[in-house]
Design an enzyme around this catalytic site. Structure first.
Site, PDB file in Angstrom:
ATOM      1  N   ASN A  81     -10.180  -0.119   0.259  1.00  0.00           N
ATOM      2  CA  ASN A  81      -8.724  -0.016   0.269  1.00  0.00           C
ATOM      3  C   ASN A  81      -8.186  -0.553  -1.062  1.00  0.00           C
ATOM      4  O   ASN A  81      -8.273  -1.751  -1.325  1.00  0.00           O
ATOM      5  CB  ASN A  81      -8.197  -0.838   1.457  1.00  0.00           C
ATOM      6  CG  ASN A  81      -6.681  -0.847   1.554  1.00  0.00           C
ATOM      7  OD1 ASN A  81      -5.984  -0.450   0.621  1.00  0.00           O
ATOM      8  ND2 ASN A  81      -6.179  -1.324   2.680  1.00  0.00           N
ATOM      9  N   CYS A 124       0.814  -1.228   0.000  1.00  0.00           N
ATOM     10  CA  CYS A 124       0.000   0.000   0.000  1.00  0.00           C
ATOM     11  C   CYS A 124       0.845   1.275   0.000  1.00  0.00           C
ATOM     12  O   CYS A 124       0.343   2.349  -0.290  1.00  0.00           O
ATOM     13  CB  CYS A 124      -0.946   0.008   1.192  1.00  0.00           C
ATOM     14  SG  CYS A 124      -1.928  -1.481   1.304  1.00  0.00           S
ATOM     15  N   HIS A 169      -3.278   7.029   3.013  1.00  0.00           N
ATOM     16  CA  HIS A 169      -3.712   5.747   2.454  1.00  0.00           C
ATOM     17  C   HIS A 169      -5.114   5.449   2.999  1.00  0.00           C
ATOM     18  O   HIS A 169      -5.375   5.619   4.186  1.00  0.00           O
ATOM     19  CB  HIS A 169      -2.716   4.659   2.844  1.00  0.00           C
ATOM     20  CG  HIS A 169      -3.182   3.281   2.505  1.00  0.00           C
ATOM     21  ND1 HIS A 169      -3.714   2.960   1.278  1.00  0.00           N
ATOM     22  CD2 HIS A 169      -3.220   2.137   3.243  1.00  0.00           C
ATOM     23  CE1 HIS A 169      -4.041   1.686   1.274  1.00  0.00           C
ATOM     24  NE2 HIS A 169      -3.762   1.160   2.458  1.00  0.00           N
TER      25      HIS A 169
HETATM   26  O1  UT7 Z   1      -3.488  -1.387   3.697  1.00  0.00           O
HETATM   27  C1  UT7 Z   1      -3.297  -1.994   4.930  1.00  0.00           C
HETATM   28  C2  UT7 Z   1      -4.364  -3.003   5.055  1.00  0.00           C
HETATM   29  N1  UT7 Z   1      -4.899  -3.304   6.309  1.00  0.00           N
HETATM   30  C3  UT7 Z   1      -5.393  -2.473   7.231  1.00  0.00           C
HETATM   31  O2  UT7 Z   1      -5.278  -1.306   7.217  1.00  0.00           O
HETATM   32  C4  UT7 Z   1      -6.135  -3.149   8.358  1.00  0.00           C
HETATM   33  C5  UT7 Z   1      -6.064  -2.425   9.650  1.00  0.00           C
HETATM   34  N2  UT7 Z   1      -7.004  -3.018  10.564  1.00  0.00           N
HETATM   35  C6  UT7 Z   1      -8.317  -2.742  10.517  1.00  0.00           C
HETATM   36  O3  UT7 Z   1      -8.743  -1.914   9.722  1.00  0.00           O
HETATM   37  C7  UT7 Z   1      -9.223  -3.406  11.502  1.00  0.00           C
HETATM   38  O4  UT7 Z   1      -8.453  -4.147  12.425  1.00  0.00           O
HETATM   39  C8  UT7 Z   1     -10.277  -4.358  10.834  1.00  0.00           C
HETATM   40  C9  UT7 Z   1     -11.298  -3.517  10.097  1.00  0.00           C
HETATM   41  C10 UT7 Z   1      -9.574  -5.288   9.880  1.00  0.00           C
HETATM   42  C11 UT7 Z   1     -10.992  -5.154  11.891  1.00  0.00           C
HETATM   43  O5  UT7 Z   1     -11.607  -4.293  12.834  1.00  0.00           O
HETATM   44  P1  UT7 Z   1     -11.454  -4.587  14.390  1.00  0.00           P
HETATM   45  O6  UT7 Z   1     -12.229  -3.568  15.092  1.00  0.00           O
HETATM   46  O7  UT7 Z   1      -9.984  -4.672  14.686  1.00  0.00           O
HETATM   47  O8  UT7 Z   1     -12.168  -5.989  14.535  1.00  0.00           O
HETATM   48  P2  UT7 Z   1     -11.570  -7.387  15.022  1.00  0.00           P
HETATM   49  O9  UT7 Z   1     -10.674  -7.975  14.031  1.00  0.00           O
HETATM   50  O10 UT7 Z   1     -11.039  -7.204  16.414  1.00  0.00           O
HETATM   51  O11 UT7 Z   1     -12.895  -8.238  15.095  1.00  0.00           O
HETATM   52  C12 UT7 Z   1     -13.963  -7.901  15.993  1.00  0.00           C
HETATM   53  C13 UT7 Z   1     -15.112  -8.867  15.726  1.00  0.00           C
HETATM   54  C14 UT7 Z   1     -14.697 -10.344  15.681  1.00  0.00           C
HETATM   55  O12 UT7 Z   1     -15.731 -11.091  16.252  1.00  0.00           O
HETATM   56  P3  UT7 Z   1     -15.633 -11.619  17.775  1.00  0.00           P
HETATM   57  O13 UT7 Z   1     -14.405 -12.465  17.810  1.00  0.00           O
HETATM   58  O14 UT7 Z   1     -15.532 -10.379  18.596  1.00  0.00           O
HETATM   59  O15 UT7 Z   1     -16.904 -12.357  17.953  1.00  0.00           O
HETATM   60  C15 UT7 Z   1     -14.622 -10.643  14.211  1.00  0.00           C
HETATM   61  O16 UT7 Z   1     -14.841 -12.000  13.911  1.00  0.00           O
HETATM   62  O17 UT7 Z   1     -15.690  -8.583  14.441  1.00  0.00           O
HETATM   63  C16 UT7 Z   1     -15.764  -9.810  13.683  1.00  0.00           C
HETATM   64  N3  UT7 Z   1     -15.638  -9.454  12.267  1.00  0.00           N
HETATM   65  C17 UT7 Z   1     -16.691  -9.174  11.495  1.00  0.00           C
HETATM   66  N4  UT7 Z   1     -18.018  -9.150  11.763  1.00  0.00           N
HETATM   67  C18 UT7 Z   1     -18.830  -8.811  10.740  1.00  0.00           C
HETATM   68  C19 UT7 Z   1     -14.504  -9.351  11.536  1.00  0.00           C
HETATM   69  N5  UT7 Z   1     -14.821  -9.017  10.275  1.00  0.00           N
HETATM   70  C20 UT7 Z   1     -16.162  -8.890  10.227  1.00  0.00           C
HETATM   71  C21 UT7 Z   1     -17.078  -8.568   9.213  1.00  0.00           C
HETATM   72  N6  UT7 Z   1     -18.390  -8.522   9.504  1.00  0.00           N
HETATM   73  N7  UT7 Z   1     -16.680  -8.259   7.957  1.00  0.00           N
END
Ligand code: UT7
Length: 327
Positions: free
Chosen positions: A282, A112, A252
């Site tokens: 993204n 990225c 980004h």
């Molecule tokens: O270019 C660089 C690329 N990457 C990034 O910039 C990623 C940076 N990170 C992020 O943007 C965030 O960490 C995410 C958007 C990827 C995830 O958000 P988060 O607030 O960190 O969520 P999490 O991974 O801690 O997940 C929280 C919950 C989980 O469920 P439980 O375990 O709490 O029951 C996940 O399974 O949200 C669940 N979850 C979803 N639920 C519905 C994860 N993805 C989804 C989804 N829809 N798409």
């Protein structure tokens, strides 16, 4: 020593719009989750065009905006993690498609942060009096490396391309640039290439091969917020400027919460941060040049505007650059 300007910009994204609701039909997710956790509402997904095609459309638009022909290009740099082929490179395909007869061409992979790495290289070629006109493109068809069963990643990314014509000038349009990496953290955002395989191996691998993005989102989030703030502060220090002197920050486009965090930490009003991730998701190396081109084409940039672009991504990599708009 020659100065460096961005002489023209362009972008292109596939026509096919995929909404959060569309995604909720294929994975266990919802518009509400995606919107509140990321800010993304929709993204463009290719209906068949590969990276070289969308890169070419963005490049044509940038050439037109710059008022130069492809034959005037000395070099083409394409930043991508989703090339059409291992070889030929996307940049060589582009050189042929555009008819850029005298241009050298190579691809880079800084995920990225690729556009900022490419801009840095282009600046050095120009400041070294080696080249005058360089096409820098960030282009991705990330949809082909998604695991469409993994709701933690497939809702985040989109396809698109952004391009800039970087040229020599007497005016200073591209200032300080920093790039960096933290390879020790590379595992938190991966997509594997082909595994070792040949008839002379002592043991044939039984490992199942796939080329999908695997991500530890929270780790990337932590890295992103840290390097975004540090990189912007470093650019400001080098340019002897304060955040108040900057008209636009173009980050980004990964997650609205990351951008929001950086704005608060820098004590900058979020309105100074250019955001279009709600429409594109993204797009990795394409996200910054797409946003820059939208600003340019929508008439939001004036000569002399001070801009900082900042990015982070797989590698892990990060970077930032100071621009003074000279069009
Ligand atoms: O270019 C660089 C690329 N990457 C990034 O910039 C990623 C940076 N990170 C992020 O943007 C965030 O960490 C995410 C958007 C990827 C995830 O958000 P988060 O607030 O960190 O969520 P999490 O991974 O801690 O997940 C929280 C919950 C989980 O469920 P439980 O375990 O709490 O029951 C996940 O399974 O949200 C669940 N979850 C979803 N639920 C519905 C994860 N993805 C989804 C989804 N829809 N798409």
């Amino acid at each position: 020593m020659a100065e460096v300007i961005i002489r023209g910009t362009g972008h292109y994204a596939p026509e096919n719009v995929v909404s959060n609701f569309d995604l909720s039909k294929i994975v266990d997710t919802s518009d509400e989750w995606i919107t509140t956790r990321t800010g993304i509402k929709e993204r463009r997904i290719t209906a068949g065009e590969n990276t070289s095609h969308i890169a070419c459309r963005a490049a044509e638009s940038a050439l037109k905006d710059a008022g130069i022909t492809a034959e005037e290009l000395d070099l083409i740099i394409v930043a991508t993690v989703t090339p059409d082929n291992v070889t030929p490179s996307v940049s060589c395909m582009l050189q042929s498609m555009l008819g850029a007869r005298k241009a050298a061409a190579f691809d880079i992979n800084a995920a990225c942060t690729g556009f900022i790495y490419g801009l840095n290289l282009a600046s050095m070629f120009i400041k070294g009096d080696i080249y005058n006109n360089i096409l820098v493109v960030g282009a991705e068809t990330l949809s082909k490396i998604m695991n469409w069963q993994d709701r933690g990643t497939c809702v985040l990314f989109g396809d698109g391309a952004g391009a800039a014509i970087v040229s020599s000038s007497t005016e200073r349009g591209v200032g300080s640039i920093i790039i960096g990496s933290d390879g020790a953290k590379g595992e938190v955002l991966q997509c594997k290439a082909l595994p070792i395989n040949n008839p002379f191996l002592k043991e044939q691998s039984t490992e199942e091969h796939h080329s999908h993005v695997i991500m530890e989102g929270r780790e990337v989030f932590r890295f992103a917020t840290g390097v975004m703030v540090d990189s912007i502060e470093e650019i400001l220090r080098r340019e002897n400027l304060t955040p108040q002197d900057i008209k636009f920050f173009i980050p980004h486009q990964a997650n609205l919460r990351i951008i929001d965090y950086a704005a608060k930490k820098l004590e900058v009003d979020i309105s100074k941060f250019v955001i279009n991730l709600e429409r594109f998701g993204n797009t990795s190396s394409a996200s910054i040049p797409i946003a820059l081109d939208e600003m340019n084409k929508n008439g939001l940039l004036s000569k002399g505007d001070r801009i900082i672009i900042v990015g982070f991504g797989g590698g892990l990599t990060y970077g930032a650059a100071y621009l003074q708009w000279q069009k």
